[in-house]
Design an enzyme around this catalytic site. Structure first.
Site, PDB file in Angstrom:
ATOM      1  N   GLY A  11      62.043  59.146 -19.425  1.00  0.00           N
ATOM      2  CA  GLY A  11      61.059  59.794 -18.566  1.00  0.00           C
ATOM      3  C   GLY A  11      61.061  59.158 -17.187  1.00  0.00           C
ATOM      4  N   PHE A  12      59.977  59.366 -16.442  1.00  0.00           N
ATOM      5  CA  PHE A  12      59.915  58.833 -15.077  1.00  0.00           C
ATOM      6  C   PHE A  12      60.033  57.311 -15.037  1.00  0.00           C
ATOM      7  CE2 PHE A  12      57.677  62.933 -13.935  1.00  0.00           C
ATOM      8  CZ  PHE A  12      58.669  63.377 -13.067  1.00  0.00           C
ATOM      9  N   ASP A  33      67.205  58.675 -25.051  1.00  0.00           N
ATOM     10  CA  ASP A  33      66.041  59.538 -25.258  1.00  0.00           C
ATOM     11  C   ASP A  33      66.350  60.474 -26.426  1.00  0.00           C
ATOM     12  OD1 ASP A  33      63.484  60.239 -23.229  1.00  0.00           O
ATOM     13  OD2 ASP A  33      63.996  61.843 -24.637  1.00  0.00           O
ATOM     14  N   ASN A 119      55.003  50.644 -22.947  1.00  0.00           N
ATOM     15  CA  ASN A 119      54.199  51.815 -23.341  1.00  0.00           C
ATOM     16  C   ASN A 119      52.768  51.403 -23.698  1.00  0.00           C
ATOM     17  OD1 ASN A 119      54.913  50.540 -25.705  1.00  0.00           O
ATOM     18  ND2 ASN A 119      55.642  52.362 -26.753  1.00  0.00           N
ATOM     19  N   ASN A 120      51.869  52.366 -23.691  1.00  0.00           N
ATOM     20  CA  ASN A 120      50.449  52.075 -23.873  1.00  0.00           C
ATOM     21  C   ASN A 120      49.908  52.541 -25.219  1.00  0.00           C
ATOM     22  OD1 ASN A 120      49.708  50.739 -21.438  1.00  0.00           O
ATOM     23  ND2 ASN A 120      50.024  52.656 -20.343  1.00  0.00           N
ATOM     24  N   HIS A 175      45.650  45.071 -20.296  1.00  0.00           N
ATOM     25  CA  HIS A 175      46.089  46.020 -19.265  1.00  0.00           C
ATOM     26  C   HIS A 175      45.100  47.174 -19.235  1.00  0.00           C
ATOM     27  CE1 HIS A 175      48.661  48.185 -16.619  1.00  0.00           C
ATOM     28  NE2 HIS A 175      49.024  49.101 -17.494  1.00  0.00           N
TER      29      HIS A 175
END
Length: 309
Positions: A11-12, A33, A119-120, A175
């Site tokens: 992704g971005f 991906d 990642n979150n 975070h």
């Protein structure tokens, strides 16, 4: 032999990380991906820039984890954004499933790699990655503090009217809204930042830093930040591959430091070839410790949600 960096998620953030890494010529890059054609197309596009920009590294795209084998660093950016109507728990579950799938396939193929999670929810996903990989905890780290500190430094430089290069700043904690910027440990060319900026303005800058990711989401309307998160990730990769012993805030596994145990949490570390080579314990005052404990409580709550799924 050139170093090898695998980025999971095209992704971005993933593709922009590849861009920064290629520009730094840190090693050959594999962009992976699950969507066919996307990593291949982005990798080829980036590689075709190499004659112009003069970087001599290979950039390849793939859907096959076998192509990531023997990586020196694995960067994980794969994750789902929060959609309208989605609860926090829903998001944790979706991203936990993605993280498990990524790590369980990538880690066995690169047993000596350093894993950098992007990642979150970051602290919980880093904890999960360490658990699934079985790697030593110092070789599984989360990228959050470098980005948050960069935002903090940017806002300080803007307010003080000085070069961003001369601003040094430290922050800690989870975070997100619960991060703990530390004005007391922030300087401009060694001069305390309080000599440049009034306390009330500094408090506003601290608050803007906490909401930094959300500010960009609100401006973009669709999507979230990727230039700065990718640059922060590339800086961490560089510290590892060049064994730079950089002092930077990362999500690291704590075993009693700051009174915290069995948690991934944003703290200052020395980052080198072995990953986290040392966790630095700052002499925090009562107010700073109270903020840190509140942040730890929020991170622990997310971790408890993850463990209950």
């Amino acid at each position: 032999m050139r170093k090898k960096i695998s980025i999971i998620g095209a992704g971005f953030v993933g593709s922009t990380t590849a861009h920064w890494l290629a520009a730094k010529e840190l090693g050959d890059i594999v962009l992976l991906d699950i969507v066919e054609g996307v990593p291949q197309g982005k990798a080829l596009d980036l590689y075709e820039a190499s004659p112009i920009e003069g970087f001599d590294v290979r950039v390849t795209g793939t859907n096959n984890y076998a192509d990531t084998a023997n990586s020196d660093v694995i960067v994980v950016t794969s994750g789902a954004p929060r959609k309208p109507g989605m609860s926090r728990e829903d998001l944790i579950k979706v991203n936990a499933d993605i993280t498990r799938a990524c790590i369980s396939q990538a880690a066995p193929l690169s047993p000596n790699a350093v894993i950098i999670m992007v990642n979150n929810p970051l602290d919980a996903m880093t904890y999960l990655a360490a658990e699934v990989s079985g790697f030593p905890k110092e070789r599984v780290i989360g990228q959050a503090g470098v980005l948050d500190a960069a935002r903090y430094r940017t806002f300080i430089a803007m307010e003080a009217g000085v070069s961003v290069e001369d601003v040094q700043a430290m922050l800690m904690g989870g975070h997100g809204d619960e991060m703990v910027p530390l004005p007391r440990f922030s300087t401009i060319s060694g001069i305390p930042v309080s000599e440049f900026i009034a306390p009330d303005r500094l408090a506003q800058i601290v608050e803007r830093t906490r909401k930094g990711g959300g500010e960009i989401v609100n401006l973009l309307k669709t999507g979230s930040a990727y230039y700065a998160p990718a640059a922060a990730t590339a800086q961490m990769v560089e510290a590892v591959l060049k064994d730079k012993k950089r002092v930077m805030p990362v999500a690291a596994y704590l075993t009693g430091q700051y009174g915290l145990n069995d948690i991934y949490f944003g703290v200052p570390v020395i980052l080198g070839a072995g990953g986290v080579e040392k966790i630095l314990e700052l002499p925090l005052n009562e107010e700073e410790m109270a903020l840190l404990n509140a942040s730890a409580k929020a991170v622990r709550a997310t971790l408890d949600t993850l463990k209950s799924l």
